[in-house]
Design a protein around this motif. Structure first.
Motif, mmCIF file in Angstrom:
data_model
loop_
_atom_site.group_PDB
_atom_site.id
_atom_site.type_symbol
_atom_site.label_atom_id
_atom_site.label_comp_id
_atom_site.label_asym_id
_atom_site.label_seq_id
_atom_site.Cartn_x
_atom_site.Cartn_y
_atom_site.Cartn_z
ATOM 1 N N LEU A 121 -4.165 0.492 -2.294
ATOM 2 C CA LEU A 121 -3.487 -0.756 -2.621
ATOM 3 C C LEU A 121 -2.787 -0.629 -3.966
ATOM 4 O O LEU A 121 -3.406 -0.275 -4.975
ATOM 5 N N GLY A 152 6.526 0.331 7.820
ATOM 6 C CA GLY A 152 6.453 1.361 6.793
ATOM 7 C C GLY A 152 7.818 1.851 6.347
ATOM 8 O O GLY A 152 8.793 1.808 7.106
ATOM 9 N N GLY A 180 3.844 7.969 11.900
ATOM 10 C CA GLY A 180 5.031 7.443 11.241
ATOM 11 C C GLY A 180 5.220 5.941 11.365
ATOM 12 O O GLY A 180 6.290 5.418 11.050
ATOM 13 N N LYS A 181 4.198 5.244 11.823
ATOM 14 C CA LYS A 181 4.323 3.805 12.043
ATOM 15 C C LYS A 181 3.340 3.025 11.165
ATOM 16 O O LYS A 181 2.487 3.599 10.489
ATOM 17 N N GLY A 182 3.469 1.708 11.224
ATOM 18 C CA GLY A 182 2.526 0.852 10.527
ATOM 19 C C GLY A 182 1.214 0.731 11.287
ATOM 20 O O GLY A 182 1.009 1.368 12.303
ATOM 21 N N LYS A 240 -18.368 -0.181 -6.367
ATOM 22 C CA LYS A 240 -17.103 -0.251 -5.650
ATOM 23 C C LYS A 240 -17.315 0.152 -4.191
ATOM 24 O O LYS A 240 -17.971 1.134 -3.887
ATOM 25 N N GLN A 248 0.440 5.319 1.449
ATOM 26 C CA GLN A 248 -0.432 6.135 2.288
ATOM 27 C C GLN A 248 -0.043 7.591 2.132
ATOM 28 O O GLN A 248 1.112 7.963 2.360
ATOM 29 N N ASP A 300 -5.356 -0.846 -6.796
ATOM 30 C CA ASP A 300 -6.043 0.341 -7.306
ATOM 31 C C ASP A 300 -5.124 1.299 -8.049
ATOM 32 O O ASP A 300 -5.566 2.031 -8.927
ATOM 33 N N GLY A 304 -5.562 8.530 2.238
ATOM 34 C CA GLY A 304 -5.647 7.274 2.965
ATOM 35 C C GLY A 304 -4.720 6.210 2.398
ATOM 36 O O GLY A 304 -3.744 6.511 1.695
ATOM 37 N N LEU A 305 -5.026 4.970 2.699
ATOM 38 C CA LEU A 305 -4.240 3.838 2.190
ATOM 39 C C LEU A 305 -4.813 3.381 0.860
ATOM 40 O O LEU A 305 -6.016 3.153 0.740
ATOM 41 N N LEU A 356 3.575 0.900 2.845
ATOM 42 C CA LEU A 356 3.299 -0.094 3.880
ATOM 43 C C LEU A 356 3.107 -1.461 3.246
ATOM 44 O O LEU A 356 2.370 -1.613 2.270
ATOM 45 N N TYR A 379 0.851 -1.177 0.000
ATOM 46 C CA TYR A 379 0.000 0.000 0.000
ATOM 47 C C TYR A 379 0.899 1.242 0.000
ATOM 48 O O TYR A 379 2.028 1.204 0.459
ATOM 49 N N MET A 415 4.509 7.283 2.009
ATOM 50 C CA MET A 415 4.754 6.229 2.991
ATOM 51 C C MET A 415 4.282 4.920 2.355
ATOM 52 O O MET A 415 3.132 4.826 1.891
ATOM 53 N N LEU A 424 -8.359 3.517 12.048
ATOM 54 C CA LEU A 424 -8.881 3.243 10.712
ATOM 55 C C LEU A 424 -9.756 2.003 10.740
ATOM 56 O O LEU A 424 -9.454 1.036 11.432
ATOM 57 N N PHE A 453 -9.924 0.761 2.989
ATOM 58 C CA PHE A 453 -9.781 1.482 4.244
ATOM 59 C C PHE A 453 -10.568 2.787 4.222
ATOM 60 O O PHE A 453 -10.701 3.444 3.176
ATOM 61 N N GLY A 454 -11.049 3.186 5.397
ATOM 62 C CA GLY A 454 -11.508 4.548 5.572
ATOM 63 C C GLY A 454 -10.302 5.457 5.720
ATOM 64 O O GLY A 454 -9.164 4.999 5.844
ATOM 65 N N SER A 455 -10.558 6.743 5.704
ATOM 66 C CA SER A 455 -9.455 7.709 5.778
ATOM 67 C C SER A 455 -8.985 7.949 7.201
ATOM 68 O O SER A 455 -7.979 8.623 7.417
ATOM 69 N N GLN A 490 -8.353 -8.171 -0.729
ATOM 70 C CA GLN A 490 -7.830 -6.857 -0.381
ATOM 71 C C GLN A 490 -8.785 -6.140 0.558
ATOM 72 O O GLN A 490 -9.939 -6.512 0.675
ATOM 73 N N LEU A 491 -8.253 -5.141 1.236
ATOM 74 C CA LEU A 491 -9.037 -4.340 2.152
ATOM 75 C C LEU A 491 -9.247 -2.947 1.578
ATOM 76 O O LEU A 491 -8.357 -2.391 0.944
ATOM 77 N N ARG A 496 9.267 5.346 4.584
ATOM 78 C CA ARG A 496 8.957 6.696 4.101
ATOM 79 C C ARG A 496 9.957 7.033 3.003
ATOM 80 O O ARG A 496 11.154 7.140 3.264
#
Lengths: 113, 112
Positions: A45, A107, B41-43, B1, A37, A59, A42-43, A90, A35, A88, B89, B102-104, B99-100, A109
């Motif tokens: 794919l 992640g 800054g993380k997963g 979709k 981000q 996508d 948002g995220l 992921l 992904y 970023m 999220l 996601f919301g924002s 696949q997923l 960056r």
């Protein structure tokens, strides 16, 4: 515990460079995902893989390719990096996708100058 | 979709408050719904996964509910703490279910 690792936390590359982002999972998961981000978007794919040497576009696959030569490793390749690929990135893995969660790496960056 | 919407986009509360985060989705034919947490800054870290046959799931101070017919899920956080500050999220399977979507996210700040 499931562990998903990504080769770099931070990466700075120049426009036109070939960039490799590596992801490794240690739980023998069939499925792996890349992904990106971005703030406000948002995220999204990019690509996913449900088996060795298998891949499917997500996508936003344009400008990216992937490689899965071994079950535990899924690589994202930017053939010729561009500034709009600053983001970023992921990686995630999962066993059966609709029954289990996806496990994410920390992640990477990426900054493309 | 499939489309996933999270409201509010940001939320700031004083420590100790109970709060609710909202998630809605357009296609109710889902296998499950997941809530994730992301620190700056993380997963992402999975918090709760609700299967389509379930109405709610609980983990500690977190409770997630799912109403498939109305296309909604809520994440309830009891007695919020500063350590709960993060982006939350929600995600649902889509496409081939591999696949997923996601919301924002909702960016939560708990003030000490």
């Amino acid at each position: 515990d499931v562990k998903v690792t990504q080769s770099s936390r931070y990466l700075v590359k120049r426009t036109g460079e070939k960039v490799f982002l590596e992801c490794v999972q240690d739980m023998d998961h069939e499925n792996m995902f890349w992904y990106r981000q971005d703030p406000g978007l948002g995220l999204r794919l990019i690509y996913f893989s449900y088996d060795v040497k298998m891949k499917e576009k997500g996508d936003i696959p344009e400008g990216y390719s992937v490689s899965r030569e071994k079950k535990e490793r899924f690589s994202l390749i930017l053939e010729s990096a561009s500034t709009n690929q600053t983001s970023m990135y992921l990686c995630a893995s999962s066993p059966i996708p609709h029954q289990e969660t996806q496990y994410f790496g920390p992640g990477t960056r990426l900054l493309v100058l | 979709k499939q489309e996933v919407t999270q409201i509010p986009a940001a939320l700031s509360v004083p420590e100790g408050e109970n709060l609710v985060l909202n998630c809605s989705f357009t296609d109710s034919a889902i296998y499950n719904l997941q809530w994730f947490r992301q620190d700056p800054g993380k997963g992402l870290t999975s918090l709760l996964l609700i299967q389509s046959s379930q109405r709610e799931q609980t983990s500690g101070r977190l409770n997630a509910s799912l109403d498939k017919s109305s296309g909604r899920s809520t994440l309830y956080i009891a007695a919020s703490q500063p350590g709960d500050s993060a982006t939350y999220l929600c995600a649902v399977p889509s496409g081939s279910a591999r696949q997923l979507t996601f919301g924002s996210g909702t960016q939560l700040t708990v003030l000490p």
